[in-house]
Design an enzyme around this catalytic site. Structure first.
Site, PDB file in Angstrom:
ATOM      1  N   LYS A  47       0.851  -1.212   0.000  1.00  0.00           N
ATOM      2  CA  LYS A  47       0.000   0.000   0.000  1.00  0.00           C
ATOM      3  C   LYS A  47       0.876   1.248   0.000  1.00  0.00           C
ATOM      4  O   LYS A  47       0.697   2.147  -0.814  1.00  0.00           O
ATOM      5  CB  LYS A  47      -0.887   0.000   1.253  1.00  0.00           C
ATOM      6  CG  LYS A  47      -1.552   1.343   1.542  1.00  0.00           C
ATOM      7  CD  LYS A  47      -2.452   1.275   2.754  1.00  0.00           C
ATOM      8  CE  LYS A  47      -1.844   1.759   4.038  1.00  0.00           C
ATOM      9  NZ  LYS A  47      -1.600   3.195   4.128  1.00  0.00           N
ATOM     10  N   ASN A  48       1.846   1.273   0.905  1.00  0.00           N
ATOM     11  CA  ASN A  48       2.628   2.505   1.074  1.00  0.00           C
ATOM     12  C   ASN A  48       3.623   2.755  -0.062  1.00  0.00           C
ATOM     13  O   ASN A  48       4.150   3.858  -0.193  1.00  0.00           O
ATOM     14  CB  ASN A  48       3.356   2.500   2.420  1.00  0.00           C
ATOM     15  CG  ASN A  48       2.389   2.726   3.570  1.00  0.00           C
ATOM     16  OD1 ASN A  48       1.216   2.994   3.346  1.00  0.00           O
ATOM     17  ND2 ASN A  48       2.873   2.607   4.797  1.00  0.00           N
TER      18      ASN A  48
ATOM     19  N   CYS B 112      -5.964   8.168   9.190  1.00  0.00           N
ATOM     20  CA  CYS B 112      -6.227   7.503  10.464  1.00  0.00           C
ATOM     21  C   CYS B 112      -5.911   8.438  11.625  1.00  0.00           C
ATOM     22  O   CYS B 112      -4.959   9.210  11.561  1.00  0.00           O
ATOM     23  CB  CYS B 112      -5.350   6.266  10.594  1.00  0.00           C
ATOM     24  SG  CYS B 112      -5.995   4.820   9.774  1.00  0.00           S
TER      25      CYS B 112
ATOM     26  N   ARG C 116      -1.001  14.753  12.670  1.00  0.00           N
ATOM     27  CA  ARG C 116      -0.239  14.411  11.459  1.00  0.00           C
ATOM     28  C   ARG C 116      -0.080  15.672  10.624  1.00  0.00           C
ATOM     29  O   ARG C 116      -0.747  15.876   9.613  1.00  0.00           O
ATOM     30  CB  ARG C 116      -0.930  13.283  10.704  1.00  0.00           C
ATOM     31  CG  ARG C 116      -1.009  12.033  11.567  1.00  0.00           C
ATOM     32  CD  ARG C 116      -1.491  10.848  10.813  1.00  0.00           C
ATOM     33  NE  ARG C 116      -0.449  10.226  10.033  1.00  0.00           N
ATOM     34  CZ  ARG C 116      -0.649   9.144   9.301  1.00  0.00           C
ATOM     35  NH1 ARG C 116      -1.822   8.593   9.229  1.00  0.00           N
ATOM     36  NH2 ARG C 116       0.354   8.625   8.608  1.00  0.00           N
ATOM     37  N   PRO C 117       0.816  16.547  11.102  1.00  0.00           N
ATOM     38  CA  PRO C 117       0.988  17.827  10.420  1.00  0.00           C
ATOM     39  C   PRO C 117       1.631  17.644   9.047  1.00  0.00           C
ATOM     40  O   PRO C 117       2.160  16.579   8.742  1.00  0.00           O
ATOM     41  CB  PRO C 117       1.925  18.602  11.354  1.00  0.00           C
ATOM     42  CG  PRO C 117       2.632  17.562  12.150  1.00  0.00           C
ATOM     43  CD  PRO C 117       1.753  16.350  12.207  1.00  0.00           C
ATOM     44  N   ILE C 118       1.565  18.690   8.220  1.00  0.00           N
ATOM     45  CA  ILE C 118       2.230  18.602   6.906  1.00  0.00           C
ATOM     46  C   ILE C 118       3.254  19.727   6.737  1.00  0.00           C
ATOM     47  O   ILE C 118       3.652  20.028   5.623  1.00  0.00           O
ATOM     48  CB  ILE C 118       1.210  18.623   5.737  1.00  0.00           C
ATOM     49  CG1 ILE C 118       0.316  19.876   5.789  1.00  0.00           C
ATOM     50  CG2 ILE C 118       0.378  17.372   5.705  1.00  0.00           C
ATOM     51  CD1 ILE C 118      -0.421  20.118   4.482  1.00  0.00           C
TER      52      ILE C 118
ATOM     53  N   ASP D 201       4.031   0.869  12.145  1.00  0.00           N
ATOM     54  CA  ASP D 201       2.832   0.220  11.597  1.00  0.00           C
ATOM     55  C   ASP D 201       2.680  -1.228  12.067  1.00  0.00           C
ATOM     56  O   ASP D 201       1.623  -1.825  11.893  1.00  0.00           O
ATOM     57  CB  ASP D 201       2.852   0.264  10.057  1.00  0.00           C
ATOM     58  CG  ASP D 201       2.556   1.665   9.532  1.00  0.00           C
ATOM     59  OD1 ASP D 201       2.172   2.531  10.328  1.00  0.00           O
ATOM     60  OD2 ASP D 201       2.732   1.889   8.319  1.00  0.00           O
TER      61      ASP D 201
ATOM     62  N   ARG E 106      -9.142  -0.163   4.290  1.00  0.00           N
ATOM     63  CA  ARG E 106      -8.293   0.855   3.668  1.00  0.00           C
ATOM     64  C   ARG E 106      -6.937   0.285   3.268  1.00  0.00           C
ATOM     65  O   ARG E 106      -6.282   0.811   2.367  1.00  0.00           O
ATOM     66  CB  ARG E 106      -8.031   2.003   4.653  1.00  0.00           C
ATOM     67  CG  ARG E 106      -9.241   2.835   4.935  1.00  0.00           C
ATOM     68  CD  ARG E 106      -8.880   3.952   5.843  1.00  0.00           C
ATOM     69  NE  ARG E 106      -7.718   4.645   5.290  1.00  0.00           N
ATOM     70  CZ  ARG E 106      -7.121   5.646   5.850  1.00  0.00           C
ATOM     71  NH1 ARG E 106      -7.563   6.109   6.983  1.00  0.00           N
ATOM     72  NH2 ARG E 106      -6.093   6.214   5.285  1.00  0.00           N
TER      73      ARG E 106
HETATM   74  C1  UD1 Z   1       4.115   6.975   6.385  1.00  0.00           C
HETATM   75  C2  UD1 Z   1       3.259   5.741   6.187  1.00  0.00           C
HETATM   76  C3  UD1 Z   1       2.631   5.315   7.504  1.00  0.00           C
HETATM   77  C4  UD1 Z   1       3.701   5.128   8.572  1.00  0.00           C
HETATM   78  C5  UD1 Z   1       4.595   6.369   8.666  1.00  0.00           C
HETATM   79  C6  UD1 Z   1       5.773   6.174   9.601  1.00  0.00           C
HETATM   80  C7  UD1 Z   1       2.488   5.974   3.916  1.00  0.00           C
HETATM   81  C8  UD1 Z   1       1.342   6.180   3.009  1.00  0.00           C
HETATM   82  N1  UD1 Z   1       2.226   6.038   5.229  1.00  0.00           N
HETATM   83  O1  UD1 Z   1       3.240   8.005   6.815  1.00  0.00           O
HETATM   84  O2  UD1 Z   1       1.940   4.085   7.281  1.00  0.00           O
HETATM   85  O3  UD1 Z   1       3.090   4.912   9.819  1.00  0.00           O
HETATM   86  O4  UD1 Z   1       5.120   6.704   7.359  1.00  0.00           O
HETATM   87  O5  UD1 Z   1       6.507   5.077   9.231  1.00  0.00           O
HETATM   88  O6  UD1 Z   1       3.592   5.699   3.487  1.00  0.00           O
HETATM   89  N2  UD1 Z   1       5.669  14.719  10.837  1.00  0.00           N
HETATM   90  C9  UD1 Z   1       5.685  16.048  11.202  1.00  0.00           C
HETATM   91  N3  UD1 Z   1       5.462  16.992  10.240  1.00  0.00           N
HETATM   92  C10 UD1 Z   1       5.225  16.659   8.934  1.00  0.00           C
HETATM   93  C11 UD1 Z   1       5.228  15.298   8.571  1.00  0.00           C
HETATM   94  C12 UD1 Z   1       5.456  14.345   9.550  1.00  0.00           C
HETATM   95  O7  UD1 Z   1       5.861  16.374  12.374  1.00  0.00           O
HETATM   96  O8  UD1 Z   1       5.036  17.561   8.117  1.00  0.00           O
HETATM   97  C13 UD1 Z   1       5.881  13.693  11.886  1.00  0.00           C
HETATM   98  C14 UD1 Z   1       4.630  12.841  12.086  1.00  0.00           C
HETATM   99  O9  UD1 Z   1       3.716  13.436  12.938  1.00  0.00           O
HETATM  100  C15 UD1 Z   1       5.229  11.578  12.665  1.00  0.00           C
HETATM  101  C16 UD1 Z   1       6.592  11.483  11.973  1.00  0.00           C
HETATM  102  O10 UD1 Z   1       6.870  12.785  11.463  1.00  0.00           O
HETATM  103  O11 UD1 Z   1       5.440  11.722  14.034  1.00  0.00           O
HETATM  104  C17 UD1 Z   1       6.648  10.478  10.855  1.00  0.00           C
HETATM  105  O12 UD1 Z   1       5.677  10.790   9.894  1.00  0.00           O
HETATM  106  P1  UD1 Z   1       5.910  10.466   8.356  1.00  0.00           P
HETATM  107  O13 UD1 Z   1       7.141   9.681   8.181  1.00  0.00           O
HETATM  108  O14 UD1 Z   1       5.770  11.733   7.583  1.00  0.00           O
HETATM  109  O15 UD1 Z   1       4.664   9.545   8.053  1.00  0.00           O
HETATM  110  P2  UD1 Z   1       3.718   9.532   6.802  1.00  0.00           P
HETATM  111  O16 UD1 Z   1       4.497   9.799   5.562  1.00  0.00           O
HETATM  112  O17 UD1 Z   1       2.505  10.328   7.074  1.00  0.00           O
END
Ligand code: UD1
Length: 417
Positions: free
Chosen positions: A22-23, A116, A121-123, A304, A396
């Site tokens: 999926k990822n 989820c 989950r900030p961006i 995960d 999902r």
């Molecule tokens: C991806 C995976 C998800 C997995 C996660 C961590 C996909 C589709 N999803 O999610 O299944 O659980 O990696 O292995 O590939 N963070 C910030 N600011 C940001 C972005 C992230 O603070 O702008 C933090 C998040 O809150 C979290 C950490 O960074 O604590 C890791 O997140 P990230 O690696 O970005 O996860 P995803 O890409 O959302």
């Protein structure tokens, strides 16, 4: 609303086939925007999240043709770059499309993504990456508009190795002018798969799988066909299912090297694992030993896998300690497990599990994708009937979950979908 009804305690054995990741699929589908042509993908799992990505591409003018074991995505007619809010809200990974659209059109309009509920989950890291690449960002009542005339290669130092931000940096800079360097990049196998896919399309990327990635911008990308890697979290889920049921299972189409820490912990517990190129055979003894786990970015223990692994530990005599370092609200499923007789207490990042002899079936609710899968795994080993509600979360991310479980002997019924 759909639910699974599981009669626990059946004899589980045989072989299970793991689906495509999926990822890995989600960013690769986003990357299909970049060539403005045809991409043929093999091994994309048929799950809600990939369907949502297809839906977004179709709404914006793309076409998605599904054949037996392949999907042909044609993005040549995409002319819009505004990701519909209602679709954006349905899944976190929709944010990955932004990198694809910026790479091709230098413009993208979107809203904050959903996904989820496992913590904030900030961006902001994604937006920082875009700014670093010279992209302007306007935020307006929850809508975010990104635009620029051209993307120039830059050096990006990520604050933390975010998977999504690394993928967006790669996507946005494939067609940039000059070379982009990502330091402190995420090292997940899914990033390597994205690099391999894009390089097959004509991109010039190296370093994925390490924390230093270099992307030399190219002028255009070509049509491509590509086979997506197996899902390492689904693989881990079935390995844990075998361990909680103290049985043997052959997990086919799986790559052990992608889940080394999970394999190591299972071995530490006393499981015997026979690893071949594309399959893992697990043999679990009746008596398992407790272990402690700490989730970390790859190559550490994957967040995960935390819920499913912890669930398996609930019936191991002694005390196991889990530390969740990635997402702060990833223990909601433990309250449901407690209703099934598990002894788990949580405090902040830590969960303490005291092994019980048995779990007991009852009605529980999936709280997120992996937490939901954990409850199903618990149900297979519990005494009596477990009803797992809210399984939309599970659908999902797991392709044909109940069918695969049935095939290896689980008594499971999917109601309502
Ligand atoms: C991806 C995976 C998800 C997995 C996660 C961590 C996909 C589709 N999803 O999610 O299944 O659980 O990696 O292995 O590939 N963070 C910030 N600011 C940001 C972005 C992230 O603070 O702008 C933090 C998040 O809150 C979290 C950490 O960074 O604590 C890791 O997140 P990230 O690696 O970005 O996860 P995803 O890409 O959302």
């Amino acid at each position: 609303m759909s639910e699974y009804i599981i009669k626990g305690g059946k004899k589980i054995e045989g072989e299970v086939d793991i689906s495509g990741s999926k990822n890995a699929s989600l960013p690769i589908i986003a990357a299909c925007v970049l060539n403005g042509g045809k991409s043929t993908l093999y091994n994309v799992p048929k799950i809600h999240d990939t369907e949502m990505m297809f839906e977004i591409l179709k709404r914006l003018g793309g076409s998605v043709e599904k054949k037996k074991n392949k999907v042909i995505i044609d993005t040549s007619k995409i002319e819009k770059y505004e990701i519909p809010e209602e679709l954006m809200r349905q899944m976190r990974s929709s944010v990955i499309l932004v990198g694809g659209f910026l790479g091709r059109y230098r413009k993208a309009v979107f809203s904050y993504p959903g996904g989820c509920d496992i913590g904030a989950r900030p961006i902001e890291l994604h937006l920082k990456v875009f700014e670093k690449l010279g992209i302007n960002i306007n935020k307006n009542y929850g809508n975010i508009e990104c635009f620029c005339d051209k993307i120039m290669g830059e050096k990006i130092d990520l604050d933390c190795p975010s998977v999504g931000a690394t993928e967006n940096a790669i996507l946005a800079s494939c067609l940039a002018e000059g070379t982009t360097i990502i330091n402190n990049a995420a090292r997940e196998p899914e990033i390597v798969d994205l690099q391999n896919f894009l390089n097959k399309m004509g991109a010039k990327i190296k370093g994925a799988g390490t924390s230093h990635i270099e992307i030399e911008g190219v002028k255009q990308l070509k049509d491509v066909s590509y086979n997506i890697i197996p899902d390492r979290i689904e693989t881990g889920t079935f390995l844990c299912l075998a361990a909680i049921n103290r049985t043997n299972l052959i997990v086919k189409n799986s790559k052990a090297e992608h889940i080394t820490p999970v394999i190591d912990k299972l071995e530490e517990m006393g499981c015997k694992l026979k690893i071949e190129k594309n399959q893992i055979e697990i043999n679990s003894p009746k008596k398992l030993k407790t272990v402690d786990i700490k989730t970390m970015p790859y190559p550490g223990f994957p967040t995960d896998m935390q819920s499913v692994f912890a669930t398996m530990l609930t019936t191991v005599k002694g005390t196991s300690v889990i530390v969740e370092n990635i997402f702060e609200s990833r223990y909601k499923y433990t309250q449901e497990l407690v209703r099934m007789g598990a002894k788990i207490t949580t405090e902040g990042k830590t969960a303490i599990i005291k092994g019980v002899r048995k779990l007991y079936g009852t009605t529980v609710k999936a709280t997120d994708l992996r937490g939901g899968a954990a409850l199903v795994v618990a149900g297979t080993a519990a005494k009596g009937i477990t009803k797992v509600e809210n399984i939309e979360y599970i659908l999902r991310g797991y392709e044909d979950f109940s069918k695969k479980l049935e095939k290896i002997g689980v008594d499971i019924e999917l109601k309502g979908n």
